[in-house]
Motif scaffolding. Structure first.
Motif, PDB file in Angstrom:
ATOM      1  N   GLU A 154       0.812  -1.223   0.000  1.00 42.93           N
ATOM      2  CA  GLU A 154       0.000   0.000   0.000  1.00 42.93           C
ATOM      3  C   GLU A 154       0.847   1.276   0.000  1.00 42.93           C
ATOM      4  N   GLU A 155       2.012   1.236   0.689  1.00 45.05           N
ATOM      5  CA  GLU A 155       2.870   2.434   0.716  1.00 45.05           C
ATOM      6  C   GLU A 155       3.349   2.783  -0.691  1.00 45.05           C
ATOM      7  N   VAL A 157       1.933   2.006  -3.547  1.00 50.75           N
ATOM      8  CA  VAL A 157       0.822   2.488  -4.372  1.00 50.75           C
ATOM      9  C   VAL A 157       0.511   3.945  -4.016  1.00 50.75           C
ATOM     10  N   ALA A 158       0.483   4.243  -2.723  1.00 51.15           N
ATOM     11  CA  ALA A 158       0.222   5.622  -2.292  1.00 51.15           C
ATOM     12  C   ALA A 158       1.289   6.556  -2.863  1.00 51.15           C
ATOM     13  N   THR A 171     -10.242   0.331  -9.455  1.00 53.30           N
ATOM     14  CA  THR A 171      -9.722  -0.753  -8.611  1.00 53.30           C
ATOM     15  C   THR A 171     -10.823  -1.784  -8.385  1.00 53.30           C
ATOM     16  N   LEU A 175      -9.330  -5.091  -3.327  1.00 48.08           N
ATOM     17  CA  LEU A 175      -8.109  -4.303  -3.123  1.00 48.08           C
ATOM     18  C   LEU A 175      -8.408  -3.007  -2.379  1.00 48.08           C
ATOM     19  N   LYS A 179      -6.253  -3.179   0.787  1.00 44.00           N
ATOM     20  CA  LYS A 179      -4.962  -2.512   0.589  1.00 44.00           C
ATOM     21  C   LYS A 179      -5.059  -0.993   0.651  1.00 44.00           C
ATOM     22  N   LEU A 180      -6.160  -0.415   0.116  1.00 38.55           N
ATOM     23  CA  LEU A 180      -6.158   1.035  -0.082  1.00 38.55           C
ATOM     24  C   LEU A 180      -6.756   1.813   1.075  1.00 38.55           C
ATOM     25  N   VAL A 183      -4.660   3.807   3.496  1.00 37.46           N
ATOM     26  CA  VAL A 183      -3.745   4.885   3.077  1.00 37.46           C
ATOM     27  C   VAL A 183      -4.451   6.011   2.324  1.00 37.46           C
TER      28      VAL A 183
END
Length: 678
Positions: A154-155, A157-158, A171, A175, A179-180, A183
């Motif tokens: 996630e980091e 992607v952010a 998305t 996810l 994952k999102l 963040v």
């Protein structure tokens, strides 16, 4: 017969030669020696034109297929764990015309939500039809697409979403929630999230001002007559098509900037090595679409009228983890003729088949081995063994549906043993390719008729290859028997650099003729017939205390041939005078050996038992000596890891390349133990 003779002469002929006559190159494929091919699709120099031409040609033929999910079941395992199993129906198909209209609605819907031409849209999603529909919508409306692997942390992607400043993200609910969600508060510019599946998302716990839409509702918005009537400004060949984030084996992810003409050139090169690609083929799609190999393979299939059936590594075959026992995996239903694979998957298939062979009766097993060895001899001489194919290997072929005529492997080096195994048991050539995101996936691909192993083929017709001396590593183009050096790839498929990254200088350059080049960091060797072999990687070189250089990648590639080893990471510290290793052992083989030696306990206990470390070290030594590794290259100590390395563990990239820094940190205390610190 004449067919075999033709195959043999094709296999031995020169495939590429140097345009300068010098050993460093540049080397070009002899089929397009005069000039590099930039377009195989006359006048179709952008991705949207390519798809629109396909819609005109293949109108109501099948284009994208997805299996219906009939139900889900929880299956308790003997260990007490519970596995989710799917019961899947037939493939349901969208025709080219149907895909064409949903692509228009999706693009129009994004525009209605405020998306501007030449502004980026991000996609963070598993491989499925909706991914490709969204991508085609972005190509048509000239929204550059920012892609992330579904397994990226996630980091990362952010970081990528902030770096590109996107306002719209496509998305999946899964996810988004796993994952999102955590963040999103760190990504202030994001305004719209579009979820590709039907599941309802509760809007609780999301930042204010963030709208969450379903893909269906965006398409509905786009299908309204006044929205559809808006003029569409089509992209130019020099416009940005994709910013592809690569996980990178080190540090922060980098966004590679790919323009439309890079992709049309790269795909021209790839398609020329797939003879007869067309509507009679069926492609099975299961690798990450955010990977350049999979994305270009699928766009090419759509351009040539070859239907694409979607799958996943967990549902690929009848034996796959999410397929309920006794029901059919995707390959059995789809019966594909073409598939791409990463070595990890092929190794898994190889081990599955050999496990089945091990369970046969003595007579069956003996017959299988006789047939295998007979065909191996025939293949090496450029012949086939039709009788063995019918009697022995047709059953093995059925594991992947029975119709695969060509497999392409990329992403990491394929061991010779596995390549031979696929050639023989699946009765189809395994093309090995070499390319990078930075070269649009194009570089070299072996020819179908070339049955040598361990090589990655000649340059494809859109690019050329040069070898640059790397003196520190001891590689030069004067080396005997073959010239060696760092591989540089040049041509119209070379991408435009990294997004917002000033250090492009060291990786990309433009020569005096105005051609772009990328410096790969891989070390290659050119054979007399113009084929390339990857022999080393610049970053993997460690100098031992006594001054010997050890290439960790070379050691790992050699030792992957051990039957006891599923995966291996070699490690060496410059203050020490020997190499050590962390190994993911083959559970079935090691458990059997433990039983023979009376070692009892759980899988974890078997792995930590000193006697088992000795067994693995002994095999490492035997294999290493038989393939002539230098004495100082052979790992002296080993730690056996009970957990396999998958992208989810963060220890390997999505292409299953080792992340050395993460592996070192993860196994630090074991490394210190092996180097004799308490």
């Amino acid at each position: 017969g004449p067919k075999e003779r033709k195959l043999r002469t094709r296999a031995t002929r020169v495939k590429a030669r140097s345009t300068s006559g010098r050993s460093e190159g540049p080397y070009r494929c002899v089929d397009r020696f005069q000039s590099l091919a930039t377009e195989d699709f006359p006048g179709k120099d952008t991705l949207d034109k390519l798809f629109q031409q396909a819609v005109q040609r293949f109108g109501d033929s099948d284009c994208l297929g997805t299996r219906e999910v009939l139900s889900e079941e929880n299956e308790p395992q003997p260990s007490g764990k519970v596995f989710k199993k799917l019961i899947l129906g037939e493939y349901c198909w969208l025709s080219y015309q149907q895909v064409d209209s949903v692509v228009s609605y999706m693009g129009s819907g994004l525009a209605a939500l405020g998306q501007q031409s030449k502004s980026m849209v991000a996609i963070f999603c598993e491989t499925r039809a909706e991914w490709m529909i969204s991508a085609q919508a972005c190509f048509r409306y000239n929204f550059p697409l920012v892609t992330f692997y579904a397994t990226l942390g996630e980091e990362a992607v952010a970081f990528g979403l902030n770096e590109t400043g996107v306002t719209h993200l496509i998305t999946s609910t899964e996810l988004l929630e796993t994952k999102l969600k955590g963040v999103l508060s760190q990504i202030p510019k994001l305004k719209h999230i579009i979820s590709v599946d039907q599941r309802r998302v509760s809007t609780e716990g999301y930042p204010p001002g963030l709208a969450i839409h379903s893909m269906a509702s965006v398409q509905e918005l786009g299908s309204q007559p006044d929205n559809l009537a808006r003029p569409v400004v089509s992209p130019q060949p020099s416009d940005l098509a994709v910013v592809m984030y690569t996980s990178g084996s080190t540090g922060r992810p980098k966004g590679v900037m790919v323009v439309h003409s890079n992709l049309t050139a790269g795909m021209t090169g790839q398609c020329e090595r797939i003879p007869g690609l067309g509507p009679k083929d069926t492609y099975i799609a299961y690798l990450p679409l955010a990977h350049v190999l999979e994305m270009t393979a699928e766009i090419s299939c759509m351009a040539y009228g070859c239907p694409i059936g979607y799958s996943s590594p967990q549902t690929l075959s009848d034996q796959s983890t999410k397929i309920k026992r006794g029901s059919r995996g995707d390959s059995s239903v789809l019966k594909p003729t073409l598939m791409a694979a990463v070595p990890e998957i092929l190794d898994r298939i190889n081990k599955n088949v050999m496990r089945k062979v091990g369970e046969m009766s003595y007579i069956q097993r003996t017959l299988f081995n006789l047939g295998y060895n007979y065909k191996l001899e025939q293949v090496k001489r450029g012949y086939d063994a039709p009788l063995c194919n019918v009697l022995l290997f047709s059953k093995v072929r059925r594991l992947l549906g029975g119709r695969v005529r060509l497999m392409l492997s990329g992403g990491a080096p394929l061991s010779s043993a596995t390549q031979r195994f696929m050639n023989i048991c699946f009765c189809c050539p395994v093309g090995q390719g070499y390319g990078l995101t930075e070269t649009c996936g194009a570089g070299t691909i072996t020819e179908v008729a070339d049955n040598s192993t361990g090589r990655v083929g000649a340059p494809v017709i859109c690019c050329e290859v040069r070898l640059r001396d790397w003196l520190e590593g001891g590689y030069t183009n004067q080396d005997k028997p073959h010239p060696r050096g760092e591989i540089l790839i040049g041509g119209p498929n070379i991408t435009m650099g990294y997004y917002r990254n000033e250090s492009n200088g060291q990786d990309y350059f433009v020569d005096e003729k105005g051609q772009r080049w990328f410096c790969t960091g891989d070390i290659g060797e050119i054979h007399p017939d113009g084929c390339l072999q990857i022999v080393d990687r610049k970053k993997d070189l460690v100098k031992l205390q006594a001054g010997e250089y050890v290439s960790l990648g070379k050691v790992e590639a050699a030792l992957k041939n051990c039957s006891l080893i599923d995966n291996i990471c070699a490690y060496a510290n410059s203050e020490q005078n020997y190499v050590i290793s962390v190994v993911v052992p083959n559970q079935k083989m090691l458990t059997e050996l433990a039983r023979q030696r009376g070692v009892k306990g759980s899988w974890e206990e078997v792995c930590t038992h000193p006697a088992m470390e000795e067994v693995v070290l002994k095999e490492i030594k035997e294999v290493a000596t038989s393939i002539k590794l230098q004495r100082f290259e052979i790992p002296v100590k080993v730690h056996l890891s009970p957990e396999p390395w998958t992208p989810e563990t963060g220890l390997v990239t999505d292409a299953f390349k080792l992340k050395r820094k993460e592996l070192k940190n993860h196994y630090l205390q074991h490394i210190e133990r092996m180097y004799g610190r308490p």
